[in-house]
Design a protein around this motif. Structure first.
Motif, PDB file in Angstrom:
ATOM      1  N   CYS A  12      41.888 -57.516  72.038  1.00 46.52           N
ATOM      2  CA  CYS A  12      43.224 -57.309  72.589  1.00 46.52           C
ATOM      3  C   CYS A  12      44.051 -58.581  72.400  1.00 46.52           C
ATOM      4  N   ASP A  13      45.303 -58.406  72.023  1.00 50.52           N
ATOM      5  CA  ASP A  13      46.167 -59.563  71.772  1.00 50.52           C
ATOM      6  C   ASP A  13      46.419 -60.405  73.020  1.00 50.52           C
ATOM      7  N   ARG A  14      46.282 -59.820  74.203  1.00 48.39           N
ATOM      8  CA  ARG A  14      46.489 -60.637  75.410  1.00 48.39           C
ATOM      9  C   ARG A  14      45.435 -61.735  75.516  1.00 48.39           C
ATOM     10  N   TYR A  15      44.313 -61.566  74.778  1.00 46.12           N
ATOM     11  CA  TYR A  15      43.253 -62.573  74.745  1.00 46.12           C
ATOM     12  C   TYR A  15      43.240 -63.302  73.404  1.00 46.12           C
ATOM     13  N   ARG A  16      44.375 -63.407  72.752  1.00 39.03           N
ATOM     14  CA  ARG A  16      44.449 -63.951  71.396  1.00 39.03           C
ATOM     15  C   ARG A  16      43.919 -65.371  71.264  1.00 39.03           C
ATOM     16  N   CYS A  50      44.594 -57.131  67.816  1.00 36.88           N
ATOM     17  CA  CYS A  50      45.352 -55.930  67.425  1.00 36.88           C
ATOM     18  C   CYS A  50      46.792 -56.291  67.080  1.00 36.88           C
ATOM     19  N   GLU A  51      47.230 -57.481  67.475  1.00 40.22           N
ATOM     20  CA  GLU A  51      48.578 -58.026  67.309  1.00 40.22           C
ATOM     21  C   GLU A  51      49.543 -57.563  68.393  1.00 40.22           C
ATOM     22  N   GLY A  52      49.003 -57.054  69.474  1.00 41.94           N
ATOM     23  CA  GLY A  52      49.837 -56.634  70.604  1.00 41.94           C
ATOM     24  C   GLY A  52      50.272 -55.192  70.472  1.00 41.94           C
TER      25      GLY A  52
END
Length: 148
Positions: A12-16, A50-52
């Motif tokens: 998940c992008d929030r954990y980039r 995923c890039e958000g």
């Protein structure tokens, strides 16, 4: 000789900024969704976000991972345990299976105990669909606590 496989991991992008510590530890220990590889050699051929929302990188990342020999794509545990869980999770799975013919596995590392407690309290995973999604990463409490 051990059977070999190549996998890709989408987080998940929030954990980039995640360095992948829990994912790679669970792969090394063959825990959580990686327990399926107990007697196999595994090569990670891609690790990306995923890039958000709505996950625009999924299409391109999987194409690249396939080019590197990926046979299975893991949709990381962070897509499942975040608040809220990824609303596109099943769409990603269906898309990857349909477009690329690859196996998709929900999860990577075991669900940490703190997330299990919270999602149980708010009823996130009460449906049969969610129970199936979390099953590869739902391990015993001792292991869950070690991922808190």
């Amino acid at each position: 000789m051990e059977e070999k496989t190549k996998i890709g991991i989408i987080i998940c992008d929030r954990y980039r900024r995640c360095a992948g510590g829990k994912c790679f530890r669970s792969l090394r220990n063959r825990e959580g969704a990686f327990s399926r590889y107990k007697k196999m050699e595994v090569e990670v051929v891609g690790y990306t976000t995923c890039e958000g929302c709505p996950g625009g990188n999924v299409e391109y990342a999987v194409d690249e991972m396939m080019g590197n020999g990926a046979e299975t794509i893991h949709l990381a545990t962070g897509l499942i345990v975040g608040y809220p869980p990824c609303p596109y999770l099943t769409y990603f799975s269906n898309f990857i299976q349909t477009k690329y013919g690859l196996e998709v596995v929900y999860g990577t590392h075991p669900i940490p105990q703190k997330y299990l407690i919270m999602h149980d309290q708010i009823g996130t995973w009460d449906t049969p669909g969610w129970k199936k999604i979390i099953s590869p990463t739902l391990v015993d409490e001792k292991i869950r606590l070690s991922y808190d």
